[in-house]
Design a protein around this motif. Sequence first.
Motif, mmCIF file in Angstrom:
data_model
loop_
_atom_site.group_PDB
_atom_site.id
_atom_site.type_symbol
_atom_site.label_atom_id
_atom_site.label_comp_id
_atom_site.label_asym_id
_atom_site.label_seq_id
_atom_site.Cartn_x
_atom_site.Cartn_y
_atom_site.Cartn_z
ATOM 1 N N ARG A 169 -2.404 30.133 17.696
ATOM 2 C CA ARG A 169 -1.765 30.564 16.341
ATOM 3 C C ARG A 169 -0.974 29.852 15.797
ATOM 4 O O ARG A 169 0.143 29.200 16.477
ATOM 5 C CB ARG A 169 -1.304 32.129 16.424
ATOM 6 C CG ARG A 169 -2.430 33.065 16.695
ATOM 7 C CD ARG A 169 -1.763 34.487 16.444
ATOM 8 N NE ARG A 169 -0.689 34.778 17.292
ATOM 9 C CZ ARG A 169 -0.744 35.977 18.209
ATOM 10 N NH1 ARG A 169 -1.739 36.816 18.113
ATOM 11 N NH2 ARG A 169 0.283 36.360 18.942
ATOM 12 N N VAL A 170 -1.254 29.031 14.477
ATOM 13 C CA VAL A 170 -0.347 28.583 13.606
ATOM 14 C C VAL A 170 0.044 29.179 12.293
ATOM 15 O O VAL A 170 -0.823 29.620 11.675
ATOM 16 C CB VAL A 170 -1.010 27.087 13.195
ATOM 17 C CG1 VAL A 170 -0.105 26.288 12.612
ATOM 18 C CG2 VAL A 170 -1.587 26.471 14.566
ATOM 19 N N THR A 171 1.347 29.181 12.135
ATOM 20 C CA THR A 171 1.770 29.888 10.777
ATOM 21 C C THR A 171 1.918 28.653 9.868
ATOM 22 O O THR A 171 2.824 27.860 10.249
ATOM 23 C CB THR A 171 3.026 30.693 11.023
ATOM 24 O OG1 THR A 171 2.501 31.756 11.972
ATOM 25 C CG2 THR A 171 3.493 31.330 9.685
ATOM 26 N N LEU A 172 1.489 28.687 8.884
ATOM 27 C CA LEU A 172 1.549 27.337 7.823
ATOM 28 C C LEU A 172 2.818 27.639 6.894
ATOM 29 O O LEU A 172 3.207 28.896 6.783
ATOM 30 C CB LEU A 172 0.278 27.512 6.994
ATOM 31 C CG LEU A 172 -1.089 27.064 7.840
ATOM 32 C CD1 LEU A 172 -2.463 27.100 7.117
ATOM 33 C CD2 LEU A 172 -0.947 25.760 8.577
ATOM 34 N N PRO A 173 3.182 26.737 6.031
ATOM 35 C CA PRO A 173 4.209 26.806 5.302
ATOM 36 C C PRO A 173 4.428 28.069 4.197
ATOM 37 O O PRO A 173 5.087 28.634 3.861
ATOM 38 C CB PRO A 173 4.640 25.497 4.302
ATOM 39 C CG PRO A 173 3.794 24.599 5.413
ATOM 40 C CD PRO A 173 2.718 25.388 6.106
#
Length: 107
Positions: A74-78
């Motif tokens: 899981r990647v949380t973007l800016p």
Amino acid sequence: MVSRIPEVLLRHRITIEPYLGDGAYGPRHGAPVPEIPALVSPSTRMVRAPDGREVTSSAQIITAPGLDCPPGSRVTLPDGRITTALSITHHTAPGLPVPACSEVMCE
């Protein structure tokens, strides 16, 4: 000679929860790793997923080499959007004056 991408070029910050595998209740992820310097490009591209399917990537991320972000992470973007890593490529060019980096394609 440039050995890795200069951090000054990595203007965004992302958070990664590394994929650990599937458990009894679905995908398992590791502890969040916040504030990873990155360069995020929110553009649409066709990429190949690890299982061979062609899928649409809505964000591409460049980071320093050696990033731990297996497909499924899981990647949380800016902007706060949470996405899933489709693939990761580690770019190196030993002996050439180009920077090493990691590139993540996200859903």
